[in-house]
Design a protein around this motif. Sequence first.
Motif, PDB file in Angstrom:
ATOM      1  N   GLU A   1       0.835  -1.194   0.000  1.00  0.00           N
ATOM      2  CA  GLU A   1       0.000   0.000   0.000  1.00  0.00           C
ATOM      3  C   GLU A   1       0.874   1.251   0.000  1.00  0.00           C
ATOM      4  OE1 GLU A   1      -3.351  -0.165  -0.183  1.00  0.00           O
ATOM      5  OE2 GLU A   1      -3.162  -2.362  -0.257  1.00  0.00           O
ATOM      6  N   TYR A   2       0.436   2.267  -0.767  1.00  0.00           N
ATOM      7  CA  TYR A   2       1.201   3.501  -0.892  1.00  0.00           C
ATOM      8  C   TYR A   2       0.285   4.714  -0.782  1.00  0.00           C
ATOM      9  CZ  TYR A   2       5.032   0.676  -2.781  1.00  0.00           C
ATOM     10  OH  TYR A   2       6.025  -0.248  -2.954  1.00  0.00           O
ATOM     11  N   ARG A   3       0.883   5.816  -0.354  1.00  0.00           N
ATOM     12  CA  ARG A   3       0.289   7.123  -0.536  1.00  0.00           C
ATOM     13  C   ARG A   3       1.030   7.780  -1.690  1.00  0.00           C
ATOM     14  NH1 ARG A   3      -4.366   8.813   0.893  1.00  0.00           N
ATOM     15  NH2 ARG A   3      -3.672  10.918   1.407  1.00  0.00           N
ATOM     16  N   VAL A   4       0.284   8.196  -2.719  1.00  0.00           N
ATOM     17  CA  VAL A   4       0.889   8.783  -3.911  1.00  0.00           C
ATOM     18  C   VAL A   4       0.623  10.286  -3.921  1.00  0.00           C
ATOM     19  CG1 VAL A   4       1.026   8.742  -6.417  1.00  0.00           C
ATOM     20  CG2 VAL A   4       0.520   6.635  -5.168  1.00  0.00           C
ATOM     21  N   SER A   5       1.692  11.059  -4.061  1.00  0.00           N
ATOM     22  CA  SER A   5       1.581  12.512  -4.161  1.00  0.00           C
ATOM     23  C   SER A   5       1.930  12.947  -5.573  1.00  0.00           C
ATOM     24  CB  SER A   5       2.534  13.192  -3.170  1.00  0.00           C
ATOM     25  OG  SER A   5       2.253  12.813  -1.848  1.00  0.00           O
ATOM     26  N   PHE A   6       1.156  13.888  -6.104  1.00  0.00           N
ATOM     27  CA  PHE A   6       1.385  14.420  -7.455  1.00  0.00           C
ATOM     28  C   PHE A   6       1.794  15.877  -7.373  1.00  0.00           C
ATOM     29  CE2 PHE A   6      -0.308  16.934 -10.975  1.00  0.00           C
ATOM     30  CZ  PHE A   6       0.346  16.352 -12.057  1.00  0.00           C
ATOM     31  N   TRP A   7       2.748  16.264  -8.236  1.00  0.00           N
ATOM     32  CA  TRP A   7       3.161  17.673  -8.320  1.00  0.00           C
ATOM     33  C   TRP A   7       3.539  17.992  -9.757  1.00  0.00           C
ATOM     34  CZ3 TRP A   7       7.574  20.180  -9.929  1.00  0.00           C
ATOM     35  CH2 TRP A   7       7.657  21.552  -9.592  1.00  0.00           C
ATOM     36  N   HIS A   8       3.266  19.247 -10.155  1.00  0.00           N
ATOM     37  CA  HIS A   8       3.658  19.734 -11.476  1.00  0.00           C
ATOM     38  C   HIS A   8       3.997  21.216 -11.348  1.00  0.00           C
ATOM     39  CE1 HIS A   8       3.302  21.071 -15.670  1.00  0.00           C
ATOM     40  NE2 HIS A   8       3.611  19.828 -15.987  1.00  0.00           N
ATOM     41  N   PRO A   9       4.963  21.715 -12.139  1.00  0.00           N
ATOM     42  CA  PRO A   9       5.348  23.125 -12.015  1.00  0.00           C
ATOM     43  C   PRO A   9       4.216  24.114 -12.199  1.00  0.00           C
ATOM     44  CG  PRO A   9       6.932  21.945 -13.365  1.00  0.00           C
ATOM     45  CD  PRO A   9       5.800  21.004 -13.113  1.00  0.00           C
ATOM     46  N   LEU A  10       3.166  23.744 -12.963  1.00  0.00           N
ATOM     47  CA  LEU A  10       2.073  24.676 -13.228  1.00  0.00           C
ATOM     48  C   LEU A  10       0.876  24.478 -12.310  1.00  0.00           C
ATOM     49  CD1 LEU A  10       2.179  24.838 -17.132  1.00  0.00           C
ATOM     50  CD2 LEU A  10       3.281  26.323 -15.450  1.00  0.00           C
ATOM     51  N   VAL A  11       1.049  23.677 -11.267  1.00  0.00           N
ATOM     52  CA  VAL A  11       0.007  23.521 -10.248  1.00  0.00           C
ATOM     53  C   VAL A  11       0.212  24.595  -9.190  1.00  0.00           C
ATOM     54  CG1 VAL A  11      -0.911  22.004  -8.462  1.00  0.00           C
ATOM     55  CG2 VAL A  11      -0.160  21.043 -10.637  1.00  0.00           C
ATOM     56  N   ASP A  12      -0.867  25.276  -8.793  1.00  0.00           N
ATOM     57  CA  ASP A  12      -0.715  26.327  -7.791  1.00  0.00           C
ATOM     58  C   ASP A  12      -0.453  25.723  -6.414  1.00  0.00           C
ATOM     59  OD1 ASP A  12      -3.162  25.536  -6.723  1.00  0.00           O
ATOM     60  OD2 ASP A  12      -4.283  27.061  -7.809  1.00  0.00           O
ATOM     61  N   GLY A  13      -0.086  26.574  -5.465  1.00  0.00           N
ATOM     62  CA  GLY A  13       0.331  26.115  -4.152  1.00  0.00           C
ATOM     63  C   GLY A  13      -0.703  25.300  -3.404  1.00  0.00           C
ATOM     64  N   GLU A  14      -1.971  25.667  -3.522  1.00  0.00           N
ATOM     65  CA  GLU A  14      -3.017  24.959  -2.789  1.00  0.00           C
ATOM     66  C   GLU A  14      -3.200  23.535  -3.283  1.00  0.00           C
ATOM     67  OE1 GLU A  14      -6.558  27.215  -3.011  1.00  0.00           O
ATOM     68  OE2 GLU A  14      -5.821  28.883  -1.801  1.00  0.00           O
TER      69      GLU A  14
END
Length: 218
Positions: free
Chosen positions: A168-181
């Motif tokens: 089991e995992y917790r997956v976090s997503f991030w991209h440069p054009l995603v705002d801080g919230e």
Amino acid sequence: MKNKLLLSAFFLIAYSGIAVGEKAEMVTFSILLEDDSANLVKDGVFLFTPQFELDESQIPSYQPAIMNQVDKQFVPHVLVVPAGTEVTFPNADSLFHHVYSFSPTKQFELKLYTEFTAEPLRFEKAGVVDIGCNIHDWMLGYIVVSDSPYFGKTNEEGQTTIMLPIGEYRVSFWHPLVDGEQAFSTRSVSVSSDTSKQWKLTVTIESDDNFDFGFGDY
């Protein structure tokens, strides 16, 4: 980005990588990232945090990393490293750069230098480090520092492949054009076999390849 970014994921089980009676080890987890216009999205970062005790033999090893400066751009635009990694900042241009970051994750300054003269820096704290050049304002890069040894970044075809232990995992997503919230929105994922996943965004990601070169060569 003012538009709120919502994520929806569709899991497509491709085939089992573990035969009956065989010891469960590492499996392949592939992701295809698209926006709502069916454009393939590069530089999407996925961090997989295991919710179980890891076997030391299943933890990948990583080499020191490089954030280069080529044609007045940071290369790669997005660099993902595990916490504790040393990163060097060579200058492949025939002009000076002055690299810095004011990010809470890592604040530093590499004053005017050319060629391969900058000392490596160690990135211990997890988070995102925004990188800039004090001479060339349009230069912007990102270093994503992960607490987990399992992560991937999508390529030009919107794809990334990660080798994972079953669990089991917790997956976090991030991209440069995603705002801080919306940065590092997370969800739970169960990994039991070789799996392909389509990660669909509900907004269009505009290209970030058009930089301002209007300040000249200095």
